[in-house]
Design an enzyme around this catalytic site. Structure first.
Site, mmCIF file in Angstrom:
data_model
loop_
_atom_site.group_PDB
_atom_site.id
_atom_site.type_symbol
_atom_site.label_atom_id
_atom_site.label_comp_id
_atom_site.label_asym_id
_atom_site.label_seq_id
_atom_site.Cartn_x
_atom_site.Cartn_y
_atom_site.Cartn_z
ATOM 1 N N ARG A 219 0.739 -1.263 -0.022
ATOM 2 C CA ARG A 219 -0.067 -0.139 0.034
ATOM 3 C C ARG A 219 0.783 1.258 0.018
ATOM 4 N NH1 ARG A 219 -3.430 -2.818 4.261
ATOM 5 N NH2 ARG A 219 -5.145 -3.818 3.087
ATOM 6 N N PHE A 235 -11.942 -4.112 -5.054
ATOM 7 C CA PHE A 235 -12.017 -4.976 -4.070
ATOM 8 C C PHE A 235 -11.468 -4.278 -2.828
ATOM 9 C CE2 PHE A 235 -11.435 -7.263 -8.192
ATOM 10 C CZ PHE A 235 -12.485 -8.102 -7.995
ATOM 11 N N ASP A 257 -16.289 -1.843 -4.130
ATOM 12 C CA ASP A 257 -16.640 -3.160 -3.397
ATOM 13 C C ASP A 257 -18.040 -3.302 -3.504
ATOM 14 O OD1 ASP A 257 -14.568 -4.352 -1.361
ATOM 15 O OD2 ASP A 257 -16.577 -4.938 -1.140
ATOM 16 N N CYS A 346 -4.356 -13.301 -3.107
ATOM 17 C CA CYS A 346 -3.964 -13.997 -1.644
ATOM 18 C C CYS A 346 -4.445 -15.478 -1.945
ATOM 19 C CB CYS A 346 -4.898 -13.233 -0.612
ATOM 20 S SG CYS A 346 -6.700 -13.280 -0.873
HETATM 21 N N1 SAH Z 1 -8.085 -5.115 -1.302
HETATM 22 C C1 SAH Z 1 -8.534 -5.528 0.128
HETATM 23 C C2 SAH Z 1 -8.762 -6.800 0.445
HETATM 24 C C3 SAH Z 1 -9.839 -7.481 -0.332
HETATM 25 S S1 SAH Z 1 -10.768 -8.355 0.616
HETATM 26 C C4 SAH Z 1 -7.403 -4.645 1.217
HETATM 27 O O1 SAH Z 1 -6.523 -4.093 0.747
HETATM 28 O O2 SAH Z 1 -7.845 -4.940 2.365
HETATM 29 C C5 SAH Z 1 -11.932 -8.922 -0.699
HETATM 30 C C6 SAH Z 1 -13.126 -7.594 -1.036
HETATM 31 O O3 SAH Z 1 -13.582 -8.076 -2.155
HETATM 32 C C7 SAH Z 1 -14.114 -7.657 0.042
HETATM 33 O O4 SAH Z 1 -14.337 -6.388 0.626
HETATM 34 C C8 SAH Z 1 -15.336 -8.063 -0.803
HETATM 35 O O5 SAH Z 1 -16.582 -7.357 -0.326
HETATM 36 C C9 SAH Z 1 -14.948 -7.652 -2.107
HETATM 37 N N2 SAH Z 1 -15.367 -8.307 -3.283
HETATM 38 C C10 SAH Z 1 -15.558 -9.725 -3.354
HETATM 39 N N3 SAH Z 1 -16.083 -9.829 -4.855
HETATM 40 C C11 SAH Z 1 -16.314 -8.796 -5.208
HETATM 41 C C12 SAH Z 1 -16.812 -8.433 -6.595
HETATM 42 N N4 SAH Z 1 -16.998 -9.278 -7.466
HETATM 43 N N5 SAH Z 1 -16.914 -7.154 -6.717
HETATM 44 C C13 SAH Z 1 -16.839 -6.315 -5.975
HETATM 45 N N6 SAH Z 1 -16.290 -6.276 -4.546
HETATM 46 C C14 SAH Z 1 -15.906 -7.661 -4.359
#
Ligand code: SAH
Length: 402
Positions: A219, A235, A257, A346
């Site tokens: 980040r 996401f 998200d 991940c």
């Molecule tokens: N990038 C984040 C971690 C991702 S966790 C970080 O830096 O902390 C995964 C996230 O993706 C979750 O918040 C979930 O709600 C979201 N998610 C999963 N599938 C999705 C989709 N198809 N479209 C949008 N968000 C999604």
């Protein structure tokens, strides 16, 4: 731990099959059930017991946790066969883990225990200042949860503790799912800090442990590239990447998200960091939104796509790889010429070269060229067991695109 310390402690003995000791001797922390002499005595050992592991000839290999019903039958606790697995053992390992983090970080916001790599197989502990979350992913840890909580109290003195026992690994161990406040009061989202910014998480009802500290360094890296341009974070979860881009001087940031709760936390973080005027939370499916923006010809100086694990089981590898490739293609399409793209994964079932290949193919699919600036894993509060490459589950690739 609850085991009474009467010396010497006699743990049940588990024999390995002939010539199956090599991996353990080389430092691997797991023994699979087909490598154990699973006789009546072994099968009768209560799941979650500490055992004395010996090779087929009876030579001691060390002390391990044992579960006769799981694929990973034994997890090494110590190569010293004289080890006593008592309260001091857990407290000692916990102290060692906290001392390391104290040295690594100025502020008390980090993963405290990362399972095998911290010598506490199956245990995850995260710290949010004076709030701590705990996940026991093996029967051994689950049975000793009270002793673990006592050790956490002794070492960290938290005001509130949450048991986040909702992982898929628990199901493999035959353990039920539960999320429970075991100490103190939690009213509303908890506050945490990362790279100088403030965030919010809901470890009582959010995902996993409430915050993914593993991307901390990645980040910081991408945020530094966002100054003076537009950034978009797909996401986004609670806003980690996007808000840090805004704090670092991005002119505008969109967090995408599908979870309303995650976006609420992101918006709250935007306020707390004084960047709300440059922040938008957009509730959408990430793939659809990438397609839509691509079709509209929109571009961003920084694009982040760090999704949930697409490959949760080995059998999903091909499908998951296609999803990563598609994600990279769609994300590349909306990255401005000269801009920066971060793709994350991940999935522990996808190794770094395989992930890099999907990202490279996605770029080519998008008709883009560029250069990799960073290929990294998780930060040092998520250490990797040297003999367990799977514990290096996180991948982040940052590119500049032409
Ligand atoms: N990038 C984040 C971690 C991702 S966790 C970080 O830096 O902390 C995964 C996230 O993706 C979750 O918040 C979930 O709600 C979201 N998610 C999963 N599938 C999705 C989709 N198809 N479209 C949008 N968000 C999604």
């Amino acid at each position: 731990m609850t085991d009474t310390v009467s010396k010497p402690v006699k743990y049940p003995t588990i024999h390995l099959q002939a010539s199956r000791q090599r991996r353990v001797l080389q430092g691997h922390p797991w023994v699979y059930s087909n490598e154990v002499q699973m006789d009546t005595a072994a099968k009768a050992v209560p799941p979650g017991s500490p055992v004395r592991l010996v090779d087929a000839g009876g030579t001691p290999l060390g002390i391990a946790t044992f579960n006769p019903h799981t694929l990973i039958a034994a997890r090494m606790l110590s190569n010293d066969p004289a080890t006593v697995v008592d309260h001091n053992f857990v407290t000692g390992r916990l102290k060692r883990a906290v001392e390391l983090r104290d040295r690594l970080f100025d502020r008390p916001y980090y993963r405290v225990v990362h399972a095998e790599a911290d010598g506490l197989p199956g245990l995850i502990v995260d710290r949010f200042g004076d709030v701590v979350t705990v996940q026991a992913n093996s029967v051994f840890m689950d049975l000793r949860i009270d002793a673990i909580l006592a050790a956490i109290d002794e070492v960290l003195a938290p005001r509130a503790v949450i048991l986040r026992n909702d992982s898929t690994q628990r199901a493999l161990e035959g353990l039920p799912e539960e999320t429970r406040l075991v100490k103190g009061v939690i009213d509303g989202p908890i506050r945490l800090e990362e790279n100088g910014a403030v965030f919010f998480a809901n470890p009582l009802d959010g995902q996993k442990t409430g915050w993914f500290y593993d991307q901390r360094d990645n980040r910081a890296f991408i945020a530094a590239l966002a100054k003076g341009g537009r950034a978009i974070d797909f996401f986004s979860y609670n806003g980690g990447f996007g808000i840090q881009c805004a704090v670092a001087g991005a002119t505008s940031v969109v967090s995408v998200d599908r979870s309303a709760l995650a976006l609420e936390n992101a918006a709250r973080a935007a306020e707390a960091n004084g960047v709300a005027d440059r922040f938008e939370a957009r509730r959408a499916d990430a793939f659809h939104e990438m397609e839509r923006l691509g079709a509209a010809g929109e571009t961003f100086q920084v694009v982040v796509a760090d999704p949930p694990a697409f490959v949760k089981a080995k059998k999903d590898l091909a499908v998951g790889c296609r999803a990563y490739r598609k994600m990279a293609k769609l994300a590349a399409r909306i990255t401005a010429p000269g801009g920066y793209l971060l793709c994350g994964s991940c999935s522990h079932n996808v190794d770094p070269p395989t992930f890099a290949e999907q990202v490279a193919r996605g770029l080519t699919d998008a008709g883009r060229t560029g250069r990799i600036l960073r290929s990294a894993g998780a930060g040092p509060d998520h250490p990797v067991h040297p003999n367990l490459p799977e514990s290096a589950y996180l991948k982040a690739i940052v590119l500049q695109l032409d």
